[in-house]
Design an enzyme around this catalytic site. Structure first.
Site, PDB file in Angstrom:
ATOM      1  N   ILE A   1       0.862  -1.171   0.000  1.00 26.96           N
ATOM      2  CA  ILE A   1       0.000   0.000   0.000  1.00 26.96           C
ATOM      3  C   ILE A   1       0.902   1.225   0.000  1.00 26.96           C
ATOM      4  O   ILE A   1       2.069   1.153   0.388  1.00 26.96           O
ATOM      5  CB  ILE A   1      -0.973   0.017   1.207  1.00 26.96           C
ATOM      6  CG1 ILE A   1      -0.218  -0.083   2.532  1.00 26.96           C
ATOM      7  CG2 ILE A   1      -1.979  -1.105   1.094  1.00 26.96           C
ATOM      8  CD1 ILE A   1      -1.140  -0.016   3.757  1.00 26.96           C
ATOM      9  N   ASP A   2       0.364   2.348  -0.454  1.00 24.52           N
ATOM     10  CA  ASP A   2       1.172   3.561  -0.584  1.00 24.52           C
ATOM     11  C   ASP A   2       1.690   4.039   0.770  1.00 24.52           C
ATOM     12  O   ASP A   2       1.102   3.768   1.819  1.00 24.52           O
ATOM     13  CB  ASP A   2       0.352   4.682  -1.226  1.00 24.52           C
ATOM     14  CG  ASP A   2      -0.065   4.357  -2.647  1.00 24.52           C
ATOM     15  OD1 ASP A   2       0.604   3.516  -3.285  1.00 24.52           O
ATOM     16  OD2 ASP A   2      -1.054   4.951  -3.121  1.00 24.52           O
ATOM     17  N   LYS A   3       2.779   4.796   0.710  1.00 24.37           N
ATOM     18  CA  LYS A   3       3.403   5.329   1.922  1.00 24.37           C
ATOM     19  C   LYS A   3       2.419   6.121   2.773  1.00 24.37           C
ATOM     20  O   LYS A   3       2.386   5.989   4.004  1.00 24.37           O
ATOM     21  CB  LYS A   3       4.589   6.216   1.535  1.00 24.37           C
ATOM     22  CG  LYS A   3       5.257   6.927   2.703  1.00 24.37           C
ATOM     23  CD  LYS A   3       6.400   7.803   2.228  1.00 24.37           C
ATOM     24  CE  LYS A   3       7.041   8.549   3.392  1.00 24.37           C
ATOM     25  NZ  LYS A   3       8.162   9.424   2.930  1.00 24.37           N
TER      26      LYS A   3
ATOM     27  N   ARG B   1      -6.735   6.451  -5.833  1.00 21.37           N
ATOM     28  CA  ARG B   1      -6.481   7.892  -5.882  1.00 21.37           C
ATOM     29  C   ARG B   1      -6.808   8.444  -7.274  1.00 21.37           C
ATOM     30  O   ARG B   1      -7.424   9.516  -7.416  1.00 21.37           O
ATOM     31  CB  ARG B   1      -5.030   8.164  -5.498  1.00 21.37           C
ATOM     32  CG  ARG B   1      -4.730   7.724  -4.065  1.00 21.37           C
ATOM     33  CD  ARG B   1      -3.253   7.570  -3.789  1.00 21.37           C
ATOM     34  NE  ARG B   1      -2.550   8.846  -3.765  1.00 21.37           N
ATOM     35  CZ  ARG B   1      -1.249   8.980  -3.511  1.00 21.37           C
ATOM     36  NH1 ARG B   1      -0.516   7.898  -3.270  1.00 21.37           N
ATOM     37  NH2 ARG B   1      -0.692  10.166  -3.510  1.00 21.37           N
TER      38      ARG B   1
END
Length: 393
Positions: free
Chosen positions: A203-205, A311
């Protein structure tokens, strides 16, 4: 092959059943167990995809090599399945012909293929006494600190998996200028057999929430297969400006990396079928609640797993996620007072078949900045989440 497909189908069906809320689509389920407790919210028995790994063999066994073990050396295969067996004794068993592969003598370096059958002779606890006991592992202070941190954010653990509640701002893997990340810290949890937990998805930062790691090579292969086959079910929560005209819908596009050398080149953009690097991306969304016309709480269910998919899809429907440093593009929009300018995206829930044959259903709590926003906006995090009824394709 047919048996494998039917087994995977059974696992997928079990995950589907675990994912859906009880009762009718509009009913509110029972109050969920507090997520802060490190427990499985819903574990259900399903047909086992593979036999359980034996720890010791009391008699002669003929064990088939799994698909996930394709290409594995014989010594590594024994290390995965019989970690208490000393390497010196394994060599002796091979030299004396007690260990055989498809009926033939084998060496420790023999490469295995799926479907081969390994003959394992009787093994007893004293077999491990051929070599001196390994000294206790002495960890550097930095590793001990990493181990403590990972244990503090763990929300579920068994012999196969370690599920973390990844905080906002912590990278999953290293990159340019990134020295602190989950993958690096997992080395602090290396066991006596030399295995460290492995990432099986990302998953993204700036996205907080559920992150699954596998504690063994075999578990990693099986969990990765579950993600690829879409046997997993994922729900994300997001805060967006405005209220989507269609309160529950389907977003189906092709996504590709934007062109250019600057930061824009790192963005995922909607593309046409056939464009270079374009991949199909599918997301279902639902408005769970809204604070007037200003802000909405969305529940997002990605069917595919493209880079920055949620996103980019929120931008596509005209409602980018609040606090998104890359994609937020609403002109003349001011952040309401009391809300922090951080990405409001949470990997809320994951349902996945485990190597043990059970189904894990685990949720992560809102990170501090999102909990603050939910409180200010009067959103109830225990409210019924309608996205669980979305179809799968």
């Amino acid at each position: 092959a047919a048996g494998t497909r039917s087994t995977r189908g059974a696992l997928k069906a079990a995950a589907d059943a675990a994912f859906r809320s009880p009762g009718s689509a509009g009913a509110k389920p029972k109050s969920p167990r507090p997520v802060a407790q490190p427990a499985i919210e819903d574990v259900r028995e399903v047909p086992k995809a593979l036999p359980a790994l034996p720890g010791k063999a009391a008699g002669v066994q003929s064990i088939p090599v799994r698909d996930a073990e394709e290409g594995l050396r014989l010594d590594r295969w024994f290390k995965e399945r019989f970690p208490a067996l000393a390497f010196g004794h394994l060599q002796k068993l091979c030299r004396t012909g007690q260990i055989r592969v498809d009926g033939a003598r084998a060496k420790t370096a023999t490469r295995l293929s799926a479907g081969m059958v390994v003959r394992v002779p009787p093994l007893k606890d004293e077999d491990a006494a051929d070599e001196p006991a390994k000294p206790a592992i002495v960890r550097a202070p930095a590793l001990s600190k990493d181990a403590e941190f990972l244990k503090s954010i763990a929300i579920y653990e068994d012999k196969d998996v370690l599920v973390l509640n990844k905080p906002h701002g912590l990278a999953v893997q290293g990159g340019s200028g990134t020295t602190r990340h989950v993958d690096g810290m997992l080395a602090a949890l290396t066991d006596r057999a030399g295995q460290k937990p492995r990432l099986v998805h990302r998953i993204d930062k700036d996205t907080a929430g559920v992150l699954v790691t596998a504690k063994t090579r075999l578990a990693a292969a099986e969990l990765a297969r579950a993600f690829r086959s879409r046997a997993t079910r994922k729900v994300y929560w997001a805060l967006v400006p405005g209220v989507p005209r269609t309160r529950q819908g389907r977003i189906s596009t092709y996504l590709a990396k934007g062109e250019g050398d600057g930061p824009e080149g790192e963005l995922m953009q909607v593309a046409e079928h056939g464009d270079r690097g374009a991949s199909h991306a599918l997301t279902y969304y639902a408005v769970v609640d809204n604070a007037g016309p200003k802000l909405s709480w969305l529940s997002l269910k990605p069917v595919t797993g493209r880079t920055h998919q949620l996103r980019a899809h929120c931008v596509h429907i005209g409602h980018p996620i609040v606090g998104d440093p890359k994609y937020f593009n609403v002109e003349n929009w001011e952040l309401p007072g009391g809300l922090q300018n951080k990405l409001h995206l949470l990997a809320r829930r994951l349902v996945i078949p485990l190597p043990s044959g059970k189904v894990l259903d685990v949720s992560a709590p809102l990170p501090p900045h999102m909990a603050q926003s939910w409180n200010l906006l009067g959103f109830d995090a225990g409210q019924y989440d309608p996205i669980v009824d979305a179809p799968e394709d």
